[in-house]
Scaffold this motif. Sequence first.
Motif, PDB file in Angstrom:
ATOM      1  N   ALA A  25       0.817  -1.210   0.000  1.00  0.00           N
ATOM      2  CA  ALA A  25       0.000   0.000   0.000  1.00  0.00           C
ATOM      3  C   ALA A  25       0.850   1.258   0.000  1.00  0.00           C
ATOM      4  CB  ALA A  25      -0.931   0.013   1.217  1.00  0.00           C
ATOM      5  N   SER A  26       2.134   1.128   0.374  1.00  0.00           N
ATOM      6  CA  SER A  26       3.006   2.303   0.430  1.00  0.00           C
ATOM      7  C   SER A  26       4.113   2.239  -0.611  1.00  0.00           C
ATOM      8  CB  SER A  26       3.633   2.417   1.825  1.00  0.00           C
ATOM      9  OG  SER A  26       4.368   1.245   2.141  1.00  0.00           O
ATOM     10  N   SER A  27       3.993   1.335  -1.569  1.00  0.00           N
ATOM     11  CA  SER A  27       5.022   1.212  -2.596  1.00  0.00           C
ATOM     12  C   SER A  27       4.958   2.401  -3.545  1.00  0.00           C
ATOM     13  CB  SER A  27       4.837  -0.098  -3.365  1.00  0.00           C
ATOM     14  OG  SER A  27       3.566  -0.127  -3.983  1.00  0.00           O
ATOM     15  N   ASN A  28       5.979   2.564  -4.334  1.00  0.00           N
ATOM     16  CA  ASN A  28       6.076   3.718  -5.226  1.00  0.00           C
ATOM     17  C   ASN A  28       4.972   3.744  -6.275  1.00  0.00           C
ATOM     18  OD1 ASN A  28       8.372   4.637  -3.913  1.00  0.00           O
ATOM     19  ND2 ASN A  28       9.757   3.456  -5.237  1.00  0.00           N
ATOM     20  N   ASN A  29       4.512   2.573  -6.677  1.00  0.00           N
ATOM     21  CA  ASN A  29       3.490   2.523  -7.714  1.00  0.00           C
ATOM     22  C   ASN A  29       2.076   2.494  -7.133  1.00  0.00           C
ATOM     23  OD1 ASN A  29       3.696   0.009  -6.598  1.00  0.00           O
ATOM     24  ND2 ASN A  29       3.494  -1.107  -8.554  1.00  0.00           N
ATOM     25  N   ALA A  30       1.961   2.736  -5.831  1.00  0.00           N
ATOM     26  CA  ALA A  30       0.645   2.755  -5.177  1.00  0.00           C
ATOM     27  C   ALA A  30       0.342   4.167  -4.712  1.00  0.00           C
ATOM     28  CB  ALA A  30       0.621   1.797  -3.996  1.00  0.00           C
ATOM     29  N   SER A  31      -0.906   4.579  -4.876  1.00  0.00           N
ATOM     30  CA  SER A  31      -1.358   5.890  -4.410  1.00  0.00           C
ATOM     31  C   SER A  31      -2.497   5.688  -3.418  1.00  0.00           C
ATOM     32  CB  SER A  31      -1.817   6.747  -5.595  1.00  0.00           C
ATOM     33  OG  SER A  31      -0.764   6.959  -6.494  1.00  0.00           O
ATOM     34  N   VAL A  32      -2.193   4.974  -2.380  1.00  0.00           N
ATOM     35  CA  VAL A  32      -3.195   4.643  -1.365  1.00  0.00           C
ATOM     36  C   VAL A  32      -3.066   5.622  -0.206  1.00  0.00           C
ATOM     37  CG1 VAL A  32      -4.045   2.898   0.228  1.00  0.00           C
ATOM     38  CG2 VAL A  32      -3.147   2.218  -2.018  1.00  0.00           C
ATOM     39  N   TYR A  33      -4.158   6.290   0.114  1.00  0.00           N
ATOM     40  CA  TYR A  33      -4.183   7.235   1.225  1.00  0.00           C
ATOM     41  C   TYR A  33      -4.982   6.633   2.375  1.00  0.00           C
ATOM     42  CZ  TYR A  33      -5.539  11.337   3.990  1.00  0.00           C
ATOM     43  OH  TYR A  33      -5.777  12.217   5.019  1.00  0.00           O
ATOM     44  N   LEU A  34      -4.318   6.412   3.490  1.00  0.00           N
ATOM     45  CA  LEU A  34      -4.952   5.845   4.674  1.00  0.00           C
ATOM     46  C   LEU A  34      -4.984   6.926   5.760  1.00  0.00           C
ATOM     47  CD1 LEU A  34      -3.119   2.408   4.620  1.00  0.00           C
ATOM     48  CD2 LEU A  34      -5.507   2.860   3.979  1.00  0.00           C
ATOM     49  N   PRO A  35      -6.074   7.684   5.840  1.00  0.00           N
ATOM     50  CA  PRO A  35      -6.134   8.827   6.758  1.00  0.00           C
ATOM     51  C   PRO A  35      -5.998   8.410   8.214  1.00  0.00           C
ATOM     52  CG  PRO A  35      -8.297   8.345   5.858  1.00  0.00           C
ATOM     53  CD  PRO A  35      -7.334   7.488   5.102  1.00  0.00           C
ATOM     54  N   ALA A  36      -5.810   9.407   9.062  1.00  0.00           N
ATOM     55  CA  ALA A  36      -5.519   9.138  10.470  1.00  0.00           C
ATOM     56  C   ALA A  36      -6.668   8.462  11.193  1.00  0.00           C
ATOM     57  CB  ALA A  36      -5.142  10.439  11.173  1.00  0.00           C
ATOM     58  N   ASP A  37      -7.868   8.553  10.672  1.00  0.00           N
ATOM     59  CA  ASP A  37      -9.005   7.910  11.342  1.00  0.00           C
ATOM     60  C   ASP A  37      -9.559   6.742  10.540  1.00  0.00           C
ATOM     61  OD1 ASP A  37     -10.015   9.405   9.279  1.00  0.00           O
ATOM     62  OD2 ASP A  37     -11.754  10.154  10.394  1.00  0.00           O
ATOM     63  N   ASN A  38      -8.745   6.124   9.676  1.00  0.00           N
ATOM     64  CA  ASN A  38      -9.236   4.994   8.894  1.00  0.00           C
ATOM     65  C   ASN A  38      -9.531   3.786   9.792  1.00  0.00           C
ATOM     66  OD1 ASN A  38      -7.034   2.716   8.672  1.00  0.00           O
ATOM     67  ND2 ASN A  38      -5.899   4.658   8.480  1.00  0.00           N
ATOM     68  N   LYS A  39     -10.393   2.906   9.295  1.00  0.00           N
ATOM     69  CA  LYS A  39     -10.798   1.712  10.041  1.00  0.00           C
ATOM     70  C   LYS A  39     -10.300   0.441   9.341  1.00  0.00           C
ATOM     71  CE  LYS A  39     -14.988   3.781  11.985  1.00  0.00           C
ATOM     72  NZ  LYS A  39     -16.468   3.637  12.155  1.00  0.00           N
ATOM     73  N   VAL A  40      -9.074   0.521   8.872  1.00  0.00           N
ATOM     74  CA  VAL A  40      -8.492  -0.566   8.090  1.00  0.00           C
ATOM     75  C   VAL A  40      -7.457  -1.303   8.925  1.00  0.00           C
ATOM     76  CG1 VAL A  40      -7.210  -1.164   6.005  1.00  0.00           C
ATOM     77  CG2 VAL A  40      -8.843   0.736   5.976  1.00  0.00           C
ATOM     78  N   ALA A  41      -7.512  -2.639   8.861  1.00  0.00           N
ATOM     79  CA  ALA A  41      -6.463  -3.485   9.451  1.00  0.00           C
ATOM     80  C   ALA A  41      -5.910  -4.396   8.353  1.00  0.00           C
ATOM     81  CB  ALA A  41      -7.017  -4.310  10.604  1.00  0.00           C
ATOM     82  N   PHE A  42      -4.608  -4.589   8.360  1.00  0.00           N
ATOM     83  CA  PHE A  42      -3.957  -5.472   7.384  1.00  0.00           C
ATOM     84  C   PHE A  42      -3.582  -6.777   8.069  1.00  0.00           C
ATOM     85  CE2 PHE A  42      -3.524  -1.369   5.489  1.00  0.00           C
ATOM     86  CZ  PHE A  42      -3.463  -1.578   4.120  1.00  0.00           C
ATOM     87  N   ALA A  43      -3.795  -7.894   7.363  1.00  0.00           N
ATOM     88  CA  ALA A  43      -3.442  -9.210   7.890  1.00  0.00           C
ATOM     89  C   ALA A  43      -2.470  -9.887   6.920  1.00  0.00           C
ATOM     90  CB  ALA A  43      -4.686 -10.069   8.072  1.00  0.00           C
ATOM     91  N   GLU A  44      -1.312 -10.290   7.427  1.00  0.00           N
ATOM     92  CA  GLU A  44      -0.298 -10.930   6.595  1.00  0.00           C
ATOM     93  C   GLU A  44       0.131 -12.243   7.238  1.00  0.00           C
ATOM     94  OE1 GLU A  44       4.022  -9.915   4.497  1.00  0.00           O
ATOM     95  OE2 GLU A  44       3.445  -8.916   6.374  1.00  0.00           O
ATOM     96  N   ALA A  45       0.112 -13.311   6.442  1.00  0.00           N
ATOM     97  CA  ALA A  45       0.517 -14.634   6.932  1.00  0.00           C
ATOM     98  C   ALA A  45       2.026 -14.790   6.822  1.00  0.00           C
ATOM     99  CB  ALA A  45      -0.184 -15.735   6.139  1.00  0.00           C
ATOM    100  N   SER A  46       2.577 -15.559   7.730  1.00  0.00           N
ATOM    101  CA  SER A  46       4.009 -15.831   7.696  1.00  0.00           C
ATOM    102  C   SER A  46       4.321 -16.775   6.537  1.00  0.00           C
ATOM    103  CB  SER A  46       4.467 -16.442   9.014  1.00  0.00           C
ATOM    104  OG  SER A  46       3.828 -17.693   9.225  1.00  0.00           O
ATOM    105  N   ALA A  47       5.584 -16.905   6.215  1.00  0.00           N
ATOM    106  CA  ALA A  47       5.991 -17.770   5.101  1.00  0.00           C
ATOM    107  C   ALA A  47       5.625 -19.214   5.361  1.00  0.00           C
ATOM    108  CB  ALA A  47       7.495 -17.630   4.870  1.00  0.00           C
ATOM    109  N   SER A  48       5.635 -19.614   6.630  1.00  0.00           N
ATOM    110  CA  SER A  48       5.314 -21.003   6.971  1.00  0.00           C
ATOM    111  C   SER A  48       3.820 -21.215   7.174  1.00  0.00           C
ATOM    112  CB  SER A  48       6.055 -21.403   8.252  1.00  0.00           C
ATOM    113  OG  SER A  48       5.668 -20.547   9.333  1.00  0.00           O
ATOM    114  N   ASN A  49       3.035 -20.148   7.027  1.00  0.00           N
ATOM    115  CA  ASN A  49       1.577 -20.218   7.224  1.00  0.00           C
ATOM    116  C   ASN A  49       1.194 -20.742   8.605  1.00  0.00           C
ATOM    117  OD1 ASN A  49       0.711 -19.159   4.740  1.00  0.00           O
ATOM    118  ND2 ASN A  49       1.064 -21.138   3.718  1.00  0.00           N
ATOM    119  N   THR A  50       1.994 -20.428   9.615  1.00  0.00           N
ATOM    120  CA  THR A  50       1.671 -20.835  10.992  1.00  0.00           C
ATOM    121  C   THR A  50       1.177 -19.668  11.846  1.00  0.00           C
ATOM    122  OG1 THR A  50       3.978 -20.524  11.650  1.00  0.00           O
ATOM    123  CG2 THR A  50       3.312 -22.737  10.935  1.00  0.00           C
ATOM    124  N   THR A  51       1.440 -18.464  11.409  1.00  0.00           N
ATOM    125  CA  THR A  51       0.991 -17.280  12.154  1.00  0.00           C
ATOM    126  C   THR A  51       0.447 -16.239  11.178  1.00  0.00           C
ATOM    127  OG1 THR A  51       3.163 -16.217  12.047  1.00  0.00           O
ATOM    128  CG2 THR A  51       2.719 -17.625  13.965  1.00  0.00           C
TER     129      THR A  51
END
Length: 613
Positions: A124-150
């Motif tokens: 979302a913060s890469s150079n080719n992304a124009s994503v604005y996440l304001p200070a009061d956004n209600k967004v959570a990101f979920a990322e799995a580990s490489a081993s898919n255990t967490t």
Amino acid sequence: MVFVSIEAGILDTTTGVQFLLKYVVEKDVLTLNFFSAQTGVREFALPPRAVKTLSTRPLVSISINVVATYEQVEKGFASSAHSSALNIANLETQEDIELLSQISLRGTLLRDQNWLILGNPALASSNNASVYLPADNKVAFAEASASNTTVTLYDVYQATRFTQQHVRAIGRYSVGKGLYLNVQDATLSRTNLTGLHLRCLTLPQAPFTYITNAPDGTAVIERGHVADVWRILQNTLGFTYTCWLPSDPTWGTTRDGKWTGMVGAMLNREADVIVAPLDNTVERAGVVTFTIGLRNTASRMVIKSRALMDSTWTTFTHEFTKEAWGGTLALMFLAPPFLAFVTHFSPSERERISLKDAYVISVGALAYQGASVETTSSPGRIVMIVIFFGTLLTYCHYTSALVASLTVASTTLPVESLQDVIESGSYELGITSGTSLEGEFQHSKTSPFKEAWETLIKPHLDDMPTVYQQGIDRAAAGSYAYVLEESVYSYEFSHDCRVTPTPPRYFISPTGFAFQHDSPYVKIFNHQLLRMRNSGILDRSWEQFQPPKDLCQSSDVVSLNPTQVFTAFLLLMVGAGLALLMLPVEKLCWNTCHKKKEEEDPIPPHLGWAWWE
């Protein structure tokens, strides 16, 4: 919102599905809206394992939306936009990034709805992304580990569209340990607004804001309750600011359907925030967003103070009412004829008292003087006792009231409320033009405020005081009631003994900062202000600006002024003038009439006339 990948992703693993189920339970979700960016490769389908697991959660409805534009996403919320809905989407492909960018830049869906993004937040913060996440956004990101255990939960926000995104872990799910969240509401713990520069408007008002003008035309809030709180907020959140005085130096009210003052400037987008003690009224809250109030303020009405014998013509008459003066005069005029009558006809009376001498005795008794005559009859003694006892009571009551008025100011105010002002018919009513009081009176539907607006304020609106000192001076002149904020009177005019406040308090309301209606910073500021209130910081800041108590006190010795003694001197001058006028008249009369009569028939000068003479 959760973005689900067409390729293998979190929901294609047992760990990912179990995480989502735990997250749904933790957030008490009743509706799941899956959004997938349309790629043209193949249709999106929710993995069967995920459908089966989520179906074990009772009362949870699931919808799947394949979309390509912001309008299609917005349409998907038409029937499921509520606080218990969770919107899920994937963040892996370029199409996913572009869709998230559209949603973040074209509306307020990220601020109004709960979202869960499945993917690496760095995308979302890469150079080719124009994503604005304001200070009061209600967004959570979920990322799995490489081993898919967490699965790690991240909170991402930024102070402005063009500043760096702040990323931090806020939770973690692992097999065997379950889901752990560091914070329940990530918005409340966002404290890094570095890069944010706020444009602010302010006005001076003790004890909240003491302002000096900088050489570049900006306003510097040097000290005050608001200055202390604002400085703490700046140090905590890391923003910068520049303040100006508004071109229309009033607080803001409606005139001919348009907002004036600072509120009007906010509507014209001339500033981001008002850093001043702006009263939170219903009308203002409809056009700006207020933070938690710093203090509750109220308004008081001030009028001219009651001075010691402050009336020129009634100084020596207001001690008695009209009825009391009537009784005193009746005693003075009716008692002497009775005395002359009974002493003239009583057979046991040795000395007859004429009517003239009877009046002299009555006046002398009223002046607390005795009489040179002696009555021997019972009726005569009774009348003498009545005269002396009645005049004694009158003298004692009058002198005690006179002494009291010379030493103690009356605590009774001529008017004590707005209703008294309206009913008096002799008082004018004033407010400071452009303050919240103008709006409060104007929009009030209840008495006496509505009546006061229609009869005393609206017809004279152009003549209302523009500064507080002007209103205080008018009140001190008399027959004028001035309504102003209680704190303004306490800090700026409590030392002015010319005026005094009346007991009632009107229009109690919170006062504090105001942001633009669509500002993303209100919730963050409110959380910090609430922490300051709970820790006592707001109260300690307020206490240090409290004024000394009882600033207006009467001295031990009160000097009388010419106004208070004018009537006494006037009586003396009138008496002296009458004596000078009567002297030649009496001399002429004596030379022509009485001198010859005295030589022919000398009569003792006292008690020698008939009783009626």
